[in-house]
Design a protein around this motif. Structure first.
Motif, short mmCIF file in Angstrom:
data_model
loop_
_atom_site.label_atom_id
_atom_site.label_comp_id
_atom_site.label_asym_id
_atom_site.label_seq_id
_atom_site.Cartn_x
_atom_site.Cartn_y
_atom_site.Cartn_z
N GLU A 183 2.79 1.71 -3.34
CA GLU A 183 1.97 2.06 -4.51
C GLU A 183 1.57 3.54 -4.51
O GLU A 183 1.54 4.31 -5.39
CB GLU A 183 0.87 1.18 -4.67
CG GLU A 183 1.25 -0.26 -5.02
CD GLU A 183 -0.09 -0.97 -5.75
OE1 GLU A 183 -1.16 -0.76 -5.50
OE2 GLU A 183 0.27 -2.18 -6.26
N LYS A 184 1.16 4.02 -3.05
CA LYS A 184 1.21 5.65 -3.09
C LYS A 184 2.02 6.32 -3.39
O LYS A 184 1.63 6.85 -4.27
CB LYS A 184 0.54 5.64 -1.58
CG LYS A 184 0.49 7.16 -0.96
CD LYS A 184 -0.14 7.19 0.06
CE LYS A 184 -0.17 8.50 0.70
NZ LYS A 184 0.85 9.57 0.56
N GLU A 185 3.24 5.99 -2.88
CA GLU A 185 4.59 6.94 -3.37
C GLU A 185 4.68 6.72 -4.71
O GLU A 185 4.97 7.88 -5.46
CB GLU A 185 5.79 6.51 -2.53
CG GLU A 185 5.44 6.91 -1.27
CD GLU A 185 5.34 8.03 -0.74
OE1 GLU A 185 5.83 9.15 -1.35
OE2 GLU A 185 4.20 8.35 0.07
N ILE B 118 0.94 -1.18 0.15
CA ILE B 118 0.10 -0.02 -0.14
C ILE B 118 0.93 1.24 -0.07
O ILE B 118 0.86 2.26 -0.66
CB ILE B 118 -1.09 -0.11 1.08
CG1 ILE B 118 -2.09 -1.14 1.09
CG2 ILE B 118 -1.51 1.48 1.38
CD1 ILE B 118 -2.94 -1.26 2.39
N ALA B 119 1.84 1.25 0.92
CA ALA B 119 3.02 2.56 1.14
C ALA B 119 3.69 2.56 -0.22
O ALA B 119 3.71 3.77 -0.79
CB ALA B 119 3.79 2.17 2.05
N LYS C 107 -5.31 -0.56 -2.98
CA LYS C 107 -6.22 -0.11 -4.37
C LYS C 107 -5.83 -0.81 -5.32
O LYS C 107 -4.55 -1.22 -5.74
CB LYS C 107 -6.02 1.59 -4.32
CG LYS C 107 -6.49 2.37 -3.16
CD LYS C 107 -6.47 3.77 -3.39
CE LYS C 107 -6.94 4.53 -1.87
NZ LYS C 107 -6.52 5.83 -2.24
N ARG D 181 2.78 5.83 -7.28
CA ARG D 181 1.61 6.51 -8.08
C ARG D 181 1.76 8.28 -8.20
O ARG D 181 1.49 8.88 -9.19
CB ARG D 181 0.26 6.05 -7.78
CG ARG D 181 0.19 4.40 -8.17
CD ARG D 181 -1.25 4.08 -7.62
NE ARG D 181 -1.41 2.72 -8.17
CZ ARG D 181 -2.31 1.80 -7.65
NH1 ARG D 181 -3.27 2.39 -6.87
NH2 ARG D 181 -2.14 0.79 -8.11
N GLU D 182 2.20 8.69 -6.92
CA GLU D 182 1.98 10.17 -6.78
C GLU D 182 3.31 10.83 -7.47
O GLU D 182 3.37 11.93 -7.82
CB GLU D 182 2.14 10.40 -5.07
CG GLU D 182 1.00 10.34 -4.47
CD GLU D 182 1.00 10.68 -3.28
OE1 GLU D 182 2.18 10.99 -2.41
OE2 GLU D 182 0.17 10.59 -2.13
#
Length: 394
Positions: free
Chosen positions: A94-96, A91-92, A393, A98-99
């Motif tokens: 993918e967040k970074e 999760i961590a 996600k 994608r951002e």
């Protein structure tokens, strides 16, 4: 929920989402500070959620600017229990990613199954068309054969003779002798079936036959050799027999991929605190002594330093990929330096319960072990309520 570490044997049964996110961020920050790697752009990482696999994914994206697909088997959280660390790590990450503008997709399931291989192939076709690097970093104690349905279980045992040596209870600090009986032929074969190269070969052939490997695609799987201290229970034991099969598979895949100008490698990596290595008798004590010596010489590396170096100085350096006489990439070169091994061997002869804290880095081992699960990270309030049921996600 207030989440604290719960240790059972050599595993931690809880994980902290904020701590895992911070651990991932530290690795990302390290790679961002390094020179860019002229490396892969579309990467599949099989076994992508912890340890070397996660560090490979981070190095590919933030070191080489790659879009990635990660495959793993992790459990989500609920209101009553935490997710596994690898779930929070992903999760961590993918967040970074994608951002930062990168594609980062994941598939959670049994990577040994034909169904998941087919799902992955379809996702590659949808997102990338083709991949130019496949990292194989699966670590599992069991494997169900996708064609026969037979369930294989691995064991960590010597071959031929009973093995006795020192070991440590990491949590109590007690140094004792451990005796491990030798494996029988069935146990050897089952361990090779779980941890050898058969599944890697199945993956590569499925990907190639589906046309999703790019011209010149590379693949790499991870191995370990280690010192004389651990040889009987590791490299000369059941795990070593599986690693021999993995390395043999690399040579066969290298020939197989020549039709697309591709190549296959095994990378021999350093001994590190991982969920897998914690389960091997003798190894945690060896790692505690190794960390002490390497840190004093300012040569210590963790997963992320190892994987960045693999990408920058081995897989994607100019010219031929540097390998040893067996065709293996060696990023265990610092660990295996003669002076380091000599010092570790000398400490091994002396170490006992009374002097463990003084002559080893057992505290560093404990800290690294907890960090795998998101505990002991600076800036995290572990007395604060957190939601354990955050979702990965699509």
């Amino acid at each position: 929920m207030i989440i604290q570490p719960k240790i059972r044997g050599f595993i931690c049964t809880t994980a902290h989402p904020a701590g895992c996110a911070e651990h991932v961020q530290e690795q990302i920050d390290y790679v961002k500070k390094q020179p860019k790697v002229d490396g892969p752009k579309k990467v599949l990482v099989i076994g992508a959620s912890t340890g070397y696999g996660l560090a490979s994914r981070i190095s590919a994206t933030f070191g080489a600017g790659a879009d990635t697909i990660g495959v793993f088997f992790e459990k989500p959280g609920s209101e009553k229990r935490t997710a596994t660390a690898g779930y929070y790590n992903t999760i961590a990450f993918e967040k970074e990613a994608r951002e930062a503008g990168y594609v980062a997709k994941s598939i959670n399931g049994d990577a040994f199954s034909d169904q998941l291989k087919e799902e992955t192939i379809e996702l590659i076709k949808e997102e990338f068309g083709q991949v130019d690097l496949v990292v194989y970093s699966l670590a599992s104690p069991k494997r169900m054969h996708p064609r026969t349905g037979e369930l294989f279980s691995s064991v960590i045992k010597p071959i031929g003779n009973t093995y006795t040596n020192k070991t440590v209870n990491v949590h109590s600090g007690e140094v004792t002798d451990v005796t491990v009986e030798p494996a029988n032929e069935e146990e050897i074969q089952q361990t090779v079936a779980v941890m050898g190269g058969e599944d890697w070969e199945m993956w590569m052939k499925a990907l190639n036959e589906a046309g999703v490997l790019a011209e010149g695609a590379k693949t790499v799987a991870y191995s370990y050799i280690g010192p004389e201290i651990t040889r009987a229970v590791y490299r000369d034991g059941t795990i070593g027999r599986a690693k021999d099969h993995l390395e043999k598979t690399a040579h066969e895949l290298d020939q197989y991929l020549s039709s697309i100008g591709g190549s296959a490698f095994v990378s021999v990596n350093k001994a590190l605190v991982t969920q897998s290595s914690a389960a091997i008798p003798v190894v945690p004590l060896y790692i505690s002594l190794l960390y002490k010596v390497m840190k004093e010489k300012d040569l210590h590396e963790g997963c992320i330093e190892q994987m960045y170096r693999l990408f920058a100085e081995r897989l994607y350096t100019e010219g031929e990929t540097p390998v040893d006489e067996e065709g293996r990439i060696r990023v265990d070169d610092l660990e295996m330096k003669e002076d380091i091994q000599a010092e570790v061997a000398a400490l091994w002869e002396k170490v006992n319960t009374e002097n463990l804290e003084d002559i080893s880095d057992i505290e560093g081992y404990r800290s690294e072990f907890l960090r795998l699960f998101g505990f002991g990270l600076e800036g995290i309030d572990y007395d604060q309520e957190v939601d354990p049921s955050i979702e990965l996600k699509a």
